[in-house]
Write a protein that holds these residues in place. Structure first.
Motif: not given
Length: 600
Positions: A357-374
């Motif tokens: 299962a993948y959980q997204p990681q997002v930038c707090l300033m832009t809201g852009r998804i920058t990564g994910m944790e498997a």
């Protein structure tokens, strides 16, 4: 022992056979002489029949001498207590007396002046046998002393070996062998008196860290300090045993309320360990986990009581460590369940029951998804979804985490590469490494091989390790992390703030990211403005030029507080729960709308 008994039996048997043969030979010789005398064979000057008493006496002397020589030859053949020189002296002395005795016996059967003169001469020479006999007794005394010295030496060796076997060489307290003997004796005494007893089994929490980071010599000194500290807390009738490594045990005997007495003793031990230990000018706080089993409730023999106390101790560790647990029968049921689960875990890998299962990681300033944790998930065919908190510790105990971890890494890299090939914006996938994996000598080679097989570029893989992993062997950890970094792979410290890492070492770690543990994020609410620790972590990380990701963000208030304090990224249920690959792909399809929502 059995070998010595066999050798003694063999020697006695040889002496017995020799005695029978000796008597037979002497009697046969006398019979032949008598027959020859009666028949006047060879025309020799045979005399009248000699005095029977004299013949029997001399025959007995001859037989005794023969028997003595055989005893010297056979009795000590297999035992190094008689030297060849001493044995030869005995042969010469006894042989000398034997020749004179034989000659004196034979000439009794003849008559004539020559034989009478020979008899007189032999009689005079026979007087020297008195000296020879005394000398033989002296040699026997020497043999006796040799035997005594050997027996004394063997007793000393036996005592020494028994002491080594039963006493711990490092601490000087009784060891495992004596513990089991004393426990069995205590149970027997308690059964006879109708009394009760208990076993307290404990070991030191995270003791391996001392050995790995500060050396085994330092670890030995810690064990000695702990032994001295606990020994001072023991009352009359209590005895501390070291079972091996950092494992210790106590035996209690009580007429009644053994549970209360065992609990009181455990609490006294924990109270003693709250104070700092001073080892080589260092101040240490040592925690321990302790298990208690009672007689007769939890077992009627030493092995059962020991095993149940050990099981209770491991339950104390699983419950959070630095505490004690009383054994109960349900622990056996849970242990049996874990055994079944371990077998299912092994089959699960073969049957492809795991998924990511993948959980997204997002930038707090832009809201852009920058990564994910498997994150690994297990769909058991009968139990359904099994909690990672249940099966991951079991996988680490059974070392199945190594093949499972390799499967996670390969699957995450393959999936990330597939999404990139499908045209989605490339992002980094984070994969957790366990302590077992991180300690594998082929770790870096395995990672490189997986990246080459899947075609994923190294910059799109991030490895997450915990603080405790890095502190097990700091220098080796640093070398491994440098090797990973040199290949272009990122490294994060996961659950930061919950371990024991040194800030001095943190500066040396070639890492790029710190992840704030969700326990600190959870307290950032309107009712509980506990933001000092996250604020300090963010400031420290930025001073070290590290990126900060906050885990477990669930409310907009937490998001806002983290944004205000300059946290770089976040992940948590506010954004999305961990999603299977098909659902995460849908999230990537809706990426523009999701980013706009998170940026506001």
């Amino acid at each position: 022992m059995f070998g010595k008994q066999t050798r003694v039996g063999r020697s006695v048997f040889r002496i017995g056979i020799g005695a029978v043969l000796s008597i037979g030979c002497v009697m046969a010789g006398l019979w032949l002489l008598e027959m020859a005398r009666a028949a006047a064979l060879f025309g020799w000057s045979w005399g009248p029949q000699p005095n029977l008493e004299v013949v029997i006496l001399r025959a007995l002397v001859i037989n005794a001498l023969l028997l003595t020589m055989m005893m010297i030859r056979n009795l000590f053949t297999d035992f190094d207590v008689v030297t060849d020189r001493l044995r030869m002296k005995m042969y010469v002395a006894n042989g000398y007396m034997l020749v004179i005795s034989l000659f004196a016996l034979i000439i009794k059967y003849f008559e004539g002046p020559v034989f009478r003169e020979l008899e007189a001469t032999v009689g005079l020479i026979g007087l020297t046998c008195v000296v020879t006999t005394a000398y033989s007794f002296y040699l026997l005394v020497q043999i006796y002393r040799n035997v005594q010295e050997r027996l004394q030496h063997e007793r000393e060796l036996s005592d020494k070996f028994y002491l080594q076997l039963t006493t711990d060489n490092l601490t000087g307290i009784p060891g495992r062998v004596l513990f089991m003997e004393h426990l069995a004796a205590s149970i027997e005494t308690a059964q006879a008196k109708g009394a009760r007893g208990a076993v307290l089994f404990f070991d030191l929490d995270d003791f391996k860290m001392f050995n790995d980071s500060l050396g085994h010599t330092f670890g030995d000194k810690v064990l000695m300090a702990v032994t001295n500290r606990i020994t001072k807390q023991l009352t009359a009738g209590m005895r501390l045993y070291r079972l091996g490594g950092d494992e210790f045990a106590l035996i209690l005997e009580q007429d009644s309320s053994i549970s209360d007495q065992a609990a009181l003793t455990a609490e006294r031990i924990f109270a003693a360990m709250k104070d700092k230990l001073h080892v080589e000018d260092q101040e240490l706080f040592i925690n321990l986990s302790l298990g208690i089993s009672r007689f007769p409730e939890d077992g009627h023999d030493a092995q059962t009581l020991y095993r149940n106390a050990e099981m209770a101790m491991y339950h104390a560790k699983n419950a959070g460590r630095n505490q004690y647990q009383l054994y109960d029968a349900a622990m056996n049921a849970r242990a049996a369940e874990r055994l079944v689960l371990a077998g299912d875990l092994r089959k699960g890998l073969e049957r492809e029951e795991f998924f990511l299962a993948y959980q997204p990681q997002v930038c707090l300033m832009t809201g852009r998804i920058t990564g994910m944790e498997a994150l690994i998930r297990w769909k058991h065919p009968e139990r359904g979804l099994v909690s990672p908190a249940e099966f991951i510790p079991l996988a680490e105990e059974t070392k199945l985490i190594i093949p499972i971890g390799e499967w996670v890494l390969r699957t995450a890299c393959r999936q990330n590469k597939a999404w990139q090939d499908a045209g989605f914006p490339p992002v980094c996938v984070s994969v957790n490494l366990s302590a077992c994996q991180f300690g594998q000598p082929n770790l870096v080679a395995m990672i490189k091989k997986i990246l080459q097989e899947t075609g994923l570029a190294p910059q799109y893989l991030n490895l997450e390790i915990t603080e405790s992993i890095t502190m097990n062997n700091v220098e080796r950890a640093i070398a491994t992390m440098h090797e990973i970094n040199d290949y272009g792979i990122g490294i994060s410290i996961d659950d930061f703030g919950t371990g024991y890492s040194s800030l001095n070492y943190l500066k040396k770690f070639p890492i790029q990211t710190l992840k704030i543990d969700q326990s600190f994020v959870r307290d950032m609410t309107e009712e509980h403005h506990d933001v000092a620790i996250p604020t300090a972590i963010i400031a420290m990380a930025h001073s070290l030029k590290l990126k900060v990701i906050a885990e477990g963000v669930e409310t907009e208030m937490q998001q806002q507080m983290l944004r205000e304090r300059g946290c770089d990224e976040m992940q948590g249920y506010l954004i999305s729960r961990p999603l299977p690959a098909p659902e995460f792909e849908e999230l990537l399809h809706n990426l523009p709308a999701a980013e706009q929502l998170l940026a506001n």
